[in-house]
Write an enzyme that holds these catalytic residues in place. Structure first.
Site, PDB file in Angstrom:
ATOM      1  CG  ASP A 140      -2.854   5.961   4.085  1.00  0.00           C
ATOM      2  OD1 ASP A 140      -3.344   5.545   3.019  1.00  0.00           O
ATOM      3  OD2 ASP A 140      -2.413   5.202   4.963  1.00  0.00           O
ATOM      4  CG  HIS A 148      -1.692   1.301   1.365  1.00  0.00           C
ATOM      5  ND1 HIS A 148      -2.580   1.742   0.410  1.00  0.00           N
ATOM      6  CD2 HIS A 148      -1.682   2.246   2.354  1.00  0.00           C
ATOM      7  CE1 HIS A 148      -3.096   2.889   0.800  1.00  0.00           C
ATOM      8  NE2 HIS A 148      -2.561   3.219   1.970  1.00  0.00           N
ATOM      9  CB  CYS A 192      -2.797   3.146  -2.683  1.00  0.00           C
ATOM     10  SG  CYS A 192      -1.904   1.688  -3.259  1.00  0.00           S
TER      11      CYS A 192
END
Length: 555
Positions: A434, A337, A487
């Site tokens: 994030d 990620h 992501c």
């Protein structure tokens, strides 16, 4: 095609899925002929000079301003023959003709944008299907040879009807009676095929049962390098290969090469020069190297863990003083990620307020009730009655934890283009951007603080406190991804938006939910792919002109 001519009834439309020809039949009525772009084998785009120099123009006759030649597969040729048979009743295109000739009413020099778009689309198709012949058009001389030896595709003696239409008589001598010299090679029937499809900008791949409209899947061969950026003789170039390009397909995770390439491209081409001097972008390998496990030859008895980690990356900043920068960008990959860490004002030891005169302040200066100056930043101190935190508590209390709230409907008021405050606060801090809410960032912030502390000791020769009270860690409220694979794209768009509209007022946690719309991120795969292919054509000398800074190919 094959002796059948038709007038256009509009513009030819070419996408990465289909090529559409709007035509007029014998009665003048309109009809549409479609072919799959995947069935295109090779192509050539010629101007009048290229037609004359190659011999593809009748003597004494003016050639068309430009011509597009499209060679198609055998199955697609048969389908086109069937479609074109309705144009002239009682006739059929001659079997064996596999080249579609499109005469254009404008020259290639006028169609330069369309030429670039066509090359970009066919680059994508060629790379996806493993057809290297689509990565560049045929030269004029190669086009003539391809017409004369079209038996390579159709196992015939060539496209004699197209030669009769285009070529002088002397080029036909000894050709029309020629016989094929090679026997047809029968391809084995595939037991499955791979379907590439595009729907609403999303690409997908699936296994399908083969049918007459399919062509066998062919691997794109060995990995080859597409570009180096920045191009030679610049140092520190990043090489992007055909394999790297595949991770830009829908549903794929971006790899470290694409992350590093685009961050460097942003810094070199998309960021104002005066702001570039205030920033430093670390490689995606920086955090990976910083946090890898100890090797057997690393002394774990006489050296602390933070000094061992710093030792692994100490040469990464030998030519840069990171404490003279305002912002350090650190791409982080944890358990597949991606997210972005921005270290702000590492050289400051305490918050500072200063006057600010941004575009929003200028616009608001004539308005009533302009924003008042914010209060002076207060040091984050505990209550006198509260117990002193232990060392363990100090290490783990690294990130502001806020209750989950509904997204703000108002745009951010803390960036250079939106802030209306006459005074802003600069604060040493570590920002986490994030696109998922599930990630844990405490250890990341702690390790980066320790790195900064050792780097300061090595560079400045003195100790300095980088504790959580001084270098605050904070998770920003940013636009979030709505799938499981974007992501890396959000990381890149966070960095791009920050570089073009940096945060100027650090009232933590930053409220950036309305920083940009998600649609900008959804388009980013195609934008980066087009950028790489455009740079590839430019570096290969195919385009012949420098592409203006800040432009992107589109289709």
């Amino acid at each position: 095609m094959g002796g059948v001519k038709a007038l256009a009834n509009g513009k030819v439309e070419i996408t990465d899925e289909n090529i559409t020809f709007p035509l007029k039949d014998f009665s003048g009525a309109g009809l549409t002929v479609d072919m799959a772009t995947a069935n295109l084998c090779r192509y050539s785009l010629l101007d009048a000079h290229g037609l004359q120099s190659s011999g593809l123009a009748q003597q004494g006759e003016a050639p068309p301003p430009s011509m597009l030649l499209l060679w198609v597969s055998k199955d697609q040729a048969r389908q086109l023959h069937s479609d074109l048979s309705v144009i002239q009743p009682g006739t059929r295109p001659v079997e064996g003709s596999a080249c579609v000739c499109v005469c254009l009413h404008e020259s290639v020099s006028v169609l330069r944008v369309e030429q670039a778009m066509l090359a970009s689309i066919l680059d994508i198709v060629g790379l996806r299907l493993g057809n290297s012949q689509l990565l560049s058009p045929l030269a004029p001389s190669e086009s003539l040879q391809a017409i004369r030896t079209s038996g390579d595709t159709t196992h015939t003696s060539g496209d004699t009807h197209l030669l009769k239409l285009l070529a002088p008589q002397d080029l036909l001598q000894g050709h029309t009676d020629a016989q094929p010299t090679a026997s047809a090679h029968k391809e084995p029937e595939p037991i499955y095929t791979v379907l590439h499809s595009c729907h609403q900008g999303r690409y997908s791949v699936r296994i399908a049962k083969p049918g007459p409209e399919w062509i066998p899947y062919k691997h794109n061969g060995p990995v080859r390098r597409l570009i180096q950026f920045p191009p030679p003789p610049c140092k520190g170039a990043i090489g992007v290969t055909t394999e790297d390009l595949e991770c830009l397909d829908s549903g794929q995770f971006l790899n470290d090469v694409i992350i590093d390439f685009y961050l460097k491209y942003l810094l070199v081409e998309r960021t104002p020069k005066e702001f570039v001097e205030k920033c430093h972008v670390f490689s995606s390998f920086f955090y990976k190297q910083l946090t890898r496990r100890d090797n057997a030859n690393e002394d774990s008895t006489s050296t602390t863990a933070e000094h061992r980690r710093h030792q692994r990356v100490k040469t990464w900043t030998r030519n840069v003083d990171i404490f003279s920068k305002d912002f350090l960008f650190v791409p982080v990959n944890q358990e597949n990620h991606w997210y972005l860490v921005v270290i702000c004002f590492p050289g400051l030891e305490e918050p500072q307020c200063e006057a600010f005169q941004g575009p929003a302040v200028v616009r608001a200066s004539g308005e009533e009730g302009s924003s008042e100056a914010p209060p002076e930043p207060q040091a984050q101190e505990a209550s006198p009655d509260a117990p002193a935190p232990s060392e363990a508590d100090r290490e783990t209390s690294t990130v502001h934890v806020e209750p989950i709230e509904e997204s703000s409907s108002s745009p951010p008021d803390c960036t250079e283009k939106t802030c209306k405050r006459p005074k802003v606060c600069k604060r040493p801090c570590i920002l986490i951007m994030d696109s998922l809410k599930l990630s844990i960032h405490k250890r990341v912030v702690k390790l980066l603080r320790e790195y900064l502390q050792v780097e300061w000791e090595v560079r400045r020769g003195v100790c300095r406190d980088f504790s959580p009270e001084v270098m605050v860690g904070s998770s920003c409220k940013v636009p979030l991804q709505d799938n499981s694979s974007d992501c890396g794209l959000y990381l890149l768009h966070y960095a791009e938006t920050f570089l073009q509209d940096p945060v100027v007022h650090f009232d933590l946690p930053l409220r950036l939910e309305r920083w940009f719309p998600r649609q900008q991120v959804r388009r980013k795969r195609d934008e980066i792919r087009n950028l790489i292919l455009r740079l590839c054509r430019f570096q290969s000398g195919m385009m012949g002109n420098v592409v203006p800074r800040g432009t992107t190919a589109a289709h």
